[in-house]
Design an enzyme around this catalytic site. Sequence first.
Site, PDB file in Angstrom:
ATOM      1  N   ASP A 131       0.928  -1.204  -0.240  1.00  0.00           N
ATOM      2  CA  ASP A 131       0.035  -0.130   0.145  1.00  0.00           C
ATOM      3  C   ASP A 131       0.777   1.336  -0.039  1.00  0.00           C
ATOM      4  OD1 ASP A 131      -1.749   1.938   0.482  1.00  0.00           O
ATOM      5  OD2 ASP A 131      -2.828   1.028   2.234  1.00  0.00           O
ATOM      6  N   HIS A 151     -12.382  -2.829   8.158  1.00  0.00           N
ATOM      7  CA  HIS A 151     -12.372  -1.451   8.011  1.00  0.00           C
ATOM      8  C   HIS A 151     -13.024  -0.969   6.794  1.00  0.00           C
ATOM      9  CE1 HIS A 151     -10.059  -2.128   4.116  1.00  0.00           C
ATOM     10  NE2 HIS A 151      -9.180  -2.239   4.370  1.00  0.00           N
TER      11      HIS A 151
HETATM   12  N1  GLY Z   1      -2.938   4.468   3.024  1.00  0.00           N
HETATM   13  C1  GLY Z   1      -3.867   4.425   3.733  1.00  0.00           C
HETATM   14  C2  GLY Z   1      -5.059   4.088   3.433  1.00  0.00           C
HETATM   15  O1  GLY Z   1      -5.571   3.134   2.556  1.00  0.00           O
HETATM   16  O2  GLY Z   1      -6.205   3.751   3.871  1.00  0.00           O
HETATM   17 MN    MN Z   2      -3.663   2.823   1.365  1.00  0.00          MN
END
Ligand code: GLY
Ligand code: MN
Length: 441
Positions: A259, A349
């Site tokens: 990421d 998330h």
């Molecule tokens: N790189 C932080 C996110 O993906 O929210």
């Molecule tokens: Mn990210």
Amino acid sequence: MTQRTAVGICRARRRRLAALLGDDTLAVVPTAPQRLRNADTDYPYRWDSHFHYLTEFPEPDAVLVVCGGKKAHSILFCRPCDPERERWEGPRCGAERAIERYGVDEAWDIAELDRKMPELMAEYRVLASPMGQESWDQRLQVWWHAMRGQARRGIRAPESWLDLADCLGEMRLIKDARELQSMRRAADISARAHLRAMKATRAGRHEFAIEAELLHEFRVQGAAGPAYPSIVAGGENACILHYVDNQARLRDGDLLLIDAACEWRGYAADITRTFPVNGRFSAPQRDLYEIVLASQSAALAQIRVGKRVSAYHDAAVAVLAQGLLDLGLCSGTLDEVLETQAYRRFYMHRTGHWLGRDVHDVGRYLDAQGKPRKLESGMVLTVEPGLYIGSEEGVPAAFRGTGIRIEDDVVVGDKGHEVLTGAVPKTVEEIEAWMADTRHH
Ligand code: GLY
Ligand code: MN
Ligand code: MN
């Protein structure tokens, strides 16, 4: 982009802000402070996103004041020219040149701020500033209290305070053509970095060595650097959502989750890809991967003007939940898994966030009724479903220690959306082909 264009765009933003606030309000926006790292070494300087949006003024120790209403009179406080210091630290604009270069109406030495602020504040009933920067909040209070102490001399302090962050957040949420151009470039460079990192991945190399490939591409293309700390997470490390240690050695048979993305002219990209260290997905890895990929497709299909911002998350979750049921990682019916949120054990998330100057960009997620707001043209967001199967008890051995996320950046348009980050391979076939290609040459 020419200087004049940038100046004109920033002036128009200040006018719009002033018009939104009205005649009673004085807006004050400081840039970010220079922060000490240790001894006499500072952290690399990064301006405040709100301040830069309104000025594109790059120096620290600067404050913008915008008088609300039609005139939108704007005043910049900045560091004075100082040949001695400039010899060490580089050129300063200085107040005189700031008027011409940045299109403000007035400019002063920052040393005048304590004297001028109470004078300016005395003319307005509402003081508006982005709240929450502790030292800045205190400074506003000091001025305000000093003015209250002079009430008998007929000086009136503003009656109320307004958090400007919300107003600026709403302005920044809709990106104009020039901003989108910067975001496309940020995305392109970041995509190249992911391609380069995939090419460099081998069992036995360290996560930090792959991180170095990303950073190389960012800088060699002229980007400022990473827009956020790069996550390079082999195997089970991918189950730590904000893993930034990047110290482990990559193992044959593991997946690697990256990421990472750069900042270009103040705008961030945000890309995640997950791929096999040895270039071939195992059957269980593939099973999980295909679920995340299908979940992302379902989410992307929900991104167009008029859809609520919650719709793409819900679509992603529905596919993930069904996938977890199919693989025996959740039990019951789909409705039950959704109702009880049992999927959250493996997907904890949200499916995305606004993207812009900040990687988690500003702007409300709810409308005036408190419902998830509707998407509008010019909004930019990420779409990033994932599955994180830790090594805990009760999880089939084949899936243990596997973390997968696929993240792309998307502009909402009138006729659907534009994916900015499609240049990085994403399907199993594309990834395996790209990696095989790089291994045979
Ligand atoms: N790189 C932080 C996110 O993906 O929210
Ligand atoms: Mn990210
Ligand atoms: Mn993200």
